[in-house]
Enzyme design. Structure first.
Site, PDB file in Angstrom:
ATOM      1  N   CYS A  35       0.843  -1.192   0.000  1.00  0.00           N
ATOM      2  CA  CYS A  35       0.000   0.000   0.000  1.00  0.00           C
ATOM      3  C   CYS A  35       0.880   1.244   0.000  1.00  0.00           C
ATOM      4  O   CYS A  35       1.931   1.266   0.618  1.00  0.00           O
ATOM      5  CB  CYS A  35      -0.947   0.080   1.195  1.00  0.00           C
ATOM      6  SG  CYS A  35      -2.046  -1.306   1.356  1.00  0.00           S
ATOM      7  N   ARG A  38       3.463  -0.233  -5.045  1.00  0.00           N
ATOM      8  CA  ARG A  38       3.242  -0.774  -3.707  1.00  0.00           C
ATOM      9  C   ARG A  38       1.878  -1.472  -3.581  1.00  0.00           C
ATOM     10  O   ARG A  38       1.566  -2.048  -2.540  1.00  0.00           O
ATOM     11  CB  ARG A  38       3.326   0.341  -2.661  1.00  0.00           C
ATOM     12  CG  ARG A  38       4.652   1.071  -2.657  1.00  0.00           C
ATOM     13  CD  ARG A  38       4.679   2.102  -1.566  1.00  0.00           C
ATOM     14  NE  ARG A  38       4.570   1.481  -0.264  1.00  0.00           N
ATOM     15  CZ  ARG A  38       5.567   0.979   0.428  1.00  0.00           C
ATOM     16  NH1 ARG A  38       6.784   1.039  -0.056  1.00  0.00           N
ATOM     17  NH2 ARG A  38       5.387   0.446   1.598  1.00  0.00           N
ATOM     18  N   TRP A  66      -3.055  -2.595  -1.632  1.00  0.00           N
ATOM     19  CA  TRP A  66      -2.790  -4.005  -1.910  1.00  0.00           C
ATOM     20  C   TRP A  66      -3.564  -4.760  -0.841  1.00  0.00           C
ATOM     21  O   TRP A  66      -3.215  -4.711   0.347  1.00  0.00           O
ATOM     22  CB  TRP A  66      -1.299  -4.308  -1.818  1.00  0.00           C
ATOM     23  CG  TRP A  66      -0.958  -5.705  -2.236  1.00  0.00           C
ATOM     24  CD1 TRP A  66      -0.738  -6.139  -3.512  1.00  0.00           C
ATOM     25  CD2 TRP A  66      -0.788  -6.845  -1.390  1.00  0.00           C
ATOM     26  NE1 TRP A  66      -0.453  -7.492  -3.508  1.00  0.00           N
ATOM     27  CE2 TRP A  66      -0.476  -7.946  -2.215  1.00  0.00           C
ATOM     28  CE3 TRP A  66      -0.879  -7.054  -0.014  1.00  0.00           C
ATOM     29  CZ2 TRP A  66      -0.247  -9.226  -1.723  1.00  0.00           C
ATOM     30  CZ3 TRP A  66      -0.646  -8.323   0.480  1.00  0.00           C
ATOM     31  CH2 TRP A  66      -0.328  -9.395  -0.365  1.00  0.00           C
ATOM     32  N   ASN A 110      -1.115   1.719   5.942  1.00  0.00           N
ATOM     33  CA  ASN A 110      -0.310   0.680   5.297  1.00  0.00           C
ATOM     34  C   ASN A 110       0.134  -0.267   6.404  1.00  0.00           C
ATOM     35  O   ASN A 110       0.683   0.189   7.397  1.00  0.00           O
ATOM     36  CB  ASN A 110       0.903   1.339   4.613  1.00  0.00           C
ATOM     37  CG  ASN A 110       1.913   0.323   4.125  1.00  0.00           C
ATOM     38  OD1 ASN A 110       1.577  -0.828   3.876  1.00  0.00           O
ATOM     39  ND2 ASN A 110       3.151   0.764   3.987  1.00  0.00           N
ATOM     40  N   GLY A 111      -0.103  -1.556   6.235  1.00  0.00           N
ATOM     41  CA  GLY A 111       0.300  -2.515   7.268  1.00  0.00           C
ATOM     42  C   GLY A 111      -0.860  -3.423   7.614  1.00  0.00           C
ATOM     43  O   GLY A 111      -1.840  -3.516   6.875  1.00  0.00           O
ATOM     44  N   GLU A 144      15.386 -18.323 -10.085  1.00  0.00           N
ATOM     45  CA  GLU A 144      15.065 -16.940 -10.411  1.00  0.00           C
ATOM     46  C   GLU A 144      14.418 -16.846 -11.796  1.00  0.00           C
ATOM     47  O   GLU A 144      13.477 -16.073 -12.007  1.00  0.00           O
ATOM     48  CB  GLU A 144      16.355 -16.090 -10.349  1.00  0.00           C
ATOM     49  CG  GLU A 144      16.206 -14.639 -10.760  1.00  0.00           C
ATOM     50  CD  GLU A 144      15.195 -13.859  -9.933  1.00  0.00           C
ATOM     51  OE1 GLU A 144      14.696 -14.367  -8.918  1.00  0.00           O
ATOM     52  OE2 GLU A 144      14.880 -12.719 -10.327  1.00  0.00           O
ATOM     53  N   LYS A 159      10.780 -15.215 -12.340  1.00  0.00           N
ATOM     54  CA  LYS A 159      10.580 -14.048 -13.211  1.00  0.00           C
ATOM     55  C   LYS A 159       9.495 -14.328 -14.231  1.00  0.00           C
ATOM     56  O   LYS A 159       8.601 -13.538 -14.446  1.00  0.00           O
ATOM     57  CB  LYS A 159      11.914 -13.764 -13.902  1.00  0.00           C
ATOM     58  CG  LYS A 159      12.344 -12.377 -14.103  1.00  0.00           C
ATOM     59  CD  LYS A 159      12.839 -11.566 -12.951  1.00  0.00           C
ATOM     60  CE  LYS A 159      12.032 -11.571 -11.709  1.00  0.00           C
ATOM     61  NZ  LYS A 159      12.702 -11.061 -10.528  1.00  0.00           N
ATOM     62  N   GLU A 178       5.905 -14.781 -12.546  1.00  0.00           N
ATOM     63  CA  GLU A 178       5.249 -13.635 -11.903  1.00  0.00           C
ATOM     64  C   GLU A 178       4.723 -12.613 -12.899  1.00  0.00           C
ATOM     65  O   GLU A 178       3.730 -11.952 -12.629  1.00  0.00           O
ATOM     66  CB  GLU A 178       6.150 -12.961 -10.866  1.00  0.00           C
ATOM     67  CG  GLU A 178       7.309 -12.179 -11.408  1.00  0.00           C
ATOM     68  CD  GLU A 178       8.113 -11.480 -10.315  1.00  0.00           C
ATOM     69  OE1 GLU A 178       7.523 -10.913  -9.399  1.00  0.00           O
ATOM     70  OE2 GLU A 178       9.356 -11.502 -10.399  1.00  0.00           O
ATOM     71  N   HIS A 216      13.686 -37.708 -11.585  1.00  0.00           N
ATOM     72  CA  HIS A 216      13.132 -38.196 -10.312  1.00  0.00           C
ATOM     73  C   HIS A 216      11.670 -37.793 -10.135  1.00  0.00           C
ATOM     74  O   HIS A 216      11.167 -37.792  -9.018  1.00  0.00           O
ATOM     75  CB  HIS A 216      13.987 -37.694  -9.147  1.00  0.00           C
ATOM     76  CG  HIS A 216      15.387 -38.244  -9.186  1.00  0.00           C
ATOM     77  ND1 HIS A 216      15.666 -39.574  -8.989  1.00  0.00           N
ATOM     78  CD2 HIS A 216      16.570 -37.649  -9.448  1.00  0.00           C
ATOM     79  CE1 HIS A 216      16.966 -39.786  -9.102  1.00  0.00           C
ATOM     80  NE2 HIS A 216      17.542 -38.623  -9.395  1.00  0.00           N
ATOM     81  N   LYS A 266       5.379  -4.338  -4.998  1.00  0.00           N
ATOM     82  CA  LYS A 266       6.839  -4.356  -4.997  1.00  0.00           C
ATOM     83  C   LYS A 266       7.426  -4.600  -3.611  1.00  0.00           C
ATOM     84  O   LYS A 266       8.372  -5.335  -3.446  1.00  0.00           O
ATOM     85  CB  LYS A 266       7.347  -3.028  -5.545  1.00  0.00           C
ATOM     86  CG  LYS A 266       8.858  -2.950  -5.578  1.00  0.00           C
ATOM     87  CD  LYS A 266       9.374  -2.964  -6.978  1.00  0.00           C
ATOM     88  CE  LYS A 266      10.858  -3.082  -7.052  1.00  0.00           C
ATOM     89  NZ  LYS A 266      11.264  -4.360  -7.664  1.00  0.00           N
TER      90      LYS A 266
HETATM   91  C1  F6R Z   1      10.385 -10.781  -7.552  1.00  0.00           C
HETATM   92  C2  F6R Z   1      10.557  -9.867  -6.438  1.00  0.00           C
HETATM   93  C3  F6R Z   1      10.322 -10.389  -5.083  1.00  0.00           C
HETATM   94  C4  F6R Z   1      11.254  -9.707  -4.073  1.00  0.00           C
HETATM   95  C5  F6R Z   1      10.872 -10.119  -2.647  1.00  0.00           C
HETATM   96  C6  F6R Z   1      11.833  -9.535  -1.636  1.00  0.00           C
HETATM   97  O1  F6R Z   1      10.683 -10.160  -8.770  1.00  0.00           O
HETATM   98  O2  F6R Z   1      10.844  -8.721  -6.615  1.00  0.00           O
HETATM   99  O3  F6R Z   1      10.441 -11.767  -5.014  1.00  0.00           O
HETATM  100  O4  F6R Z   1      12.569 -10.081  -4.355  1.00  0.00           O
HETATM  101  O5  F6R Z   1       9.587  -9.673  -2.381  1.00  0.00           O
HETATM  102  O6  F6R Z   1      11.834  -8.147  -1.688  1.00  0.00           O
HETATM  103  P1  F6R Z   1      13.052  -7.300  -1.167  1.00  0.00           P
HETATM  104  O7  F6R Z   1      14.222  -7.608  -2.018  1.00  0.00           O
HETATM  105  O8  F6R Z   1      12.597  -5.876  -1.305  1.00  0.00           O
HETATM  106  O9  F6R Z   1      13.297  -7.690   0.258  1.00  0.00           O
END
Ligand code: F6R
Length: 601
Positions: free
Chosen positions: A2, A27, A75, A101-102, A475, A479, A482, A498, A596
């Site tokens: 948020c 956010r 969010w 927010n929270g 990763e 990527k 998501e 396996h 994010k």
């Molecule tokens: C994926 C992504 C998330 C963050 C995760 C941790 O693209 O961005 O998986 O890596 O939420 O966030 P941070 O790095 O801000 O602690």
């Protein structure tokens, strides 16, 4: 998650609030709302489900001229995305408007104990907070006292950044935070409150940081701060040295592509910052503390966790220190036996990830030494540790992390080399790597063709690799899933037979990552096994291990530089995800259900 924003000043509040919300959209973006106290004395609340642009459209139907207001982009945690659940929320008597927010963990108990007679308009935990303030004020408390009393009722597991307006004094913003980011921006024409400084750079670069438990009352000319005991105090603003352009998309269609493109530049910034006279240079206090440790514990989430997996190899191989990498949300509640002299390394782009903060609290209670590698300095994870080092990636706006990931790996490499006592070759090696990264970035058109051919029209895919390449498959899968919503798994190639090989059908894309010479042949054999079952395979391989039929050939990495394979591989896996999302006409920067900065557990 948020985003919250508040404005009190001499200019129109609405344009400022809306442009701030747009910048905070990373956010959370399932609904948004704005409250403005108009010049002719009306309290106007406009909320809309969907994106900030939907809210903006709706505001056009109202006269919202006024010089103060608050706004929010959500969010959802409690209650579905809807107009009713969008913030701001308003107290029963209409006196108070609040954004949050929270998470208020004990909101049900508070509702039962204090608010049994109140009819709630939303399903949110937040509404409890504003109703409590309204109730306590109606019982005779001042707004400040009612706000504080409400905050004191929240249990320890709750987190909040609050922004409250009392319609009796609409140009004052009451604000407080705990475990959620919040800054007060100061300028000559207005003072503002924001979850993220980058949303305010068009107005100011001067910010006052609030600490957990503090309350600020912000007017257009003044910021009054109160500590947890209610005592007044002052704090000087800090100046944020940041180029507002860095947080703009410019000519790029999406932030993600811009951020992928910036990775070679970020690598060069890191070299410039962390090398002195050709040697890796890290504060002696950090190095001494790490050298005293018998084990390193890397703690992170998501992409940052994946970067930790790569970093571990350098700490073990170069610095000779046993290193464990843990998912923060698991470690916080279910950790293995901790060694006698542990050293904790937190890795985070945002520095605000609640899962990692939870572990940091445990680490602080036990008085273990700790260091955070973060992109956002002055964030919670950088403040509450013994040491912090910047990732220098610049603002990362797209929800999918890209340049922060490669910056996290490179920073760990430099740190490991410094702990190992220097590495005379490293600066040259990393400089060469930056050139190679640029070459891979410049080959993006070819990767678009491959994404269109292999991935845009498939519902499942697999990444496989061995050793460090296996770490990158995690990763790569994250990527792609998501932002393109493809079901993708990434795993160690040897595991294929396996179980997972049963999922291979005619045309299933299987992408092999190959940069580690010792295991290259084995991964190729595993790819062959999938071809025999109908898979459509693609290889991403360094030139020295490549053959004529490989699809993506990366620059050569031999000898010690082979360990840098994951950094070069990061770029095509990010680009494949980007172009797949683009090919499906999705909103690359704002994938569904995500935000994010994950500030809830
Ligand atoms: C994926 C992504 C998330 C963050 C995760 C941790 O693209 O961005 O998986 O890596 O939420 O966030 P941070 O790095 O801000 O602690």
């Amino acid at each position: 998650m948020c985003g919250i924003i508040g404005y009190t000043g001499i200019n129109e509040a609405l344009p400022f609030l809306l442009s701030g919300l747009e910048k905070l959209e990373y956010r959370g973006y399932d609904s948004a709302g704005v409250y403005v106290h108009t010049d002719d004395g009306r309290d106007m609340l406009v909320k809309e489900k969907g994106r900030v642009k939907d809210l903006e459209e709706k505001t056009k139907s109202y006269d919202l001229s006024g010089k103060s207001g608050i706004a929010h982009t959500r969010w959802a945690t409690h209650g579905e995305p809807s107009v009713a659940n969008a913030h701001p929320h308003v107290s029963d008597d209409g006196r108070y408007y609040l954004v949050h927010n929270g998470v208020i963990e004990n909101y049900k108990e508070l509702k039962q104990t204090y608010l049994s007679g109140v009819v709630f308009k939303s399903q949110t935990d937040t509404e409890v907070a504003v109703q409590l303030v309204g109730k306590f004020a109606a019982e005779g408390l001042s707004t400040l006292a009612a706000f504080r009393k409400m905050i004191n009722l929240l249990n320890d597991n709750s987190s909040y950044a609050f922004l409250l307006v009392d319609t009796k004094t609409p140009d004052l913003l009451y604000t407080a935070k705990s475990k959620s980011p919040l800054l007060v921006g100061v300028s000559k024409s207005a003072n503002v409150v924001t979850s993220d400084a980058t949303a305010m750079l068009n107005l100011t670069k001067d910010f006052i940081e609030l600490q957990d438990g503090e309350i600020a009352i912000v007017s257009k000319t003044d910021v009054k701060l109160y500590n947890e005991q209610g005592e007044y105090f002052t704090r000087q603003p800090f100046h944020l040295n940041i180029d507002p352009q860095a947080a703009e998309k410019g000519a790029y269609p999406f932030f993600m592509l811009k951020e992928i493109d910036e990775q070679a530049i970020v690598a060069r910034h890191l070299i410039q910052h962390y090398f002195v006279d050709g040697l890796p240079h890290i504060d002696d206090a950090i190095l001494n503390s790490i050298k005293q440790a018998d084990r390193l514990y890397i703690i992170a989430a998501g992409t940052s966790y994946h970067a930790g997996l790569i970093g571990r190899r350098f700490f073990e191989k170069w610095a000779g220190i046993p290193t464990e990498v843990h998912i923060a949300s698991e470690f916080a509640y279910d950790h293995p036996l901790i060694s006698q002299k542990p050293f904790f390394i937190f890795i985070s782009q945002s520095g605000e990830t609640a899962d990692s903060i939870q572990v940091l609290e445990l680490v602080k209670r036990a008085h273990y030494a700790s260091l955070t590698l973060a992109n956002v300095m002055n964030s919670t994870l950088t403040r509450d540790v013994d040491f912090a080092l910047p990732l220098l990636a610049g603002p990362e706006i797209a929800v999918a992390s890209t340049k922060a990931y490669t910056a996290q790996i490179i920073t760990q490499i430099i740190l490991a080399a410094a702990v190992a006592g220097g590495h005379t070759e490293l600066q040259g090696q990393l400089s060469r790597l930056a050139v190679d990264m640029q070459a891979v970035i410049d080959g993006k058109d070819h990767i678009k063709v491959l994404a269109d051919d292999y991935l845009v029209n498939t519902d499942r895919a697999f990444y496989i690799g061995r050793g460090a390449d296996a770490d990158v498959t995690l990763e790569a899968a994250l990527k792609l899933k998501e932002i393109s919503y493809t079901l993708v798994e990434g795993f160690a190639a040897g595991e294929l037979k396996h179980g997972t090989i049963s999922l291979i059908e005619h045309g299933t894309p299987v992408i092999g990552l190959i940069s580690q010479s010792k295991m290259a042949g084995l991964t190729r054999s595993n790819l062959e096994e999938t071809i025999a079952r109908g898979a459509k395979t693609m290889t991403i391989v360094t030139k020295n291990l490549a053959n004529a039929t490989d699809e993506i050939v990366l620059p050569e990495l031999t000898g010690e530089m082979e360990m840098f394979g994951p950094i070069l591989e990061a770029i095509p896996i990010q680009l494949l995800a980007y172009y797949t999302s683009l090919g499906r006409k999705l909103d690359v920067d704002h994938p569904r259900n995500l935000a994010k900065s994950v500030t809830v557990q």
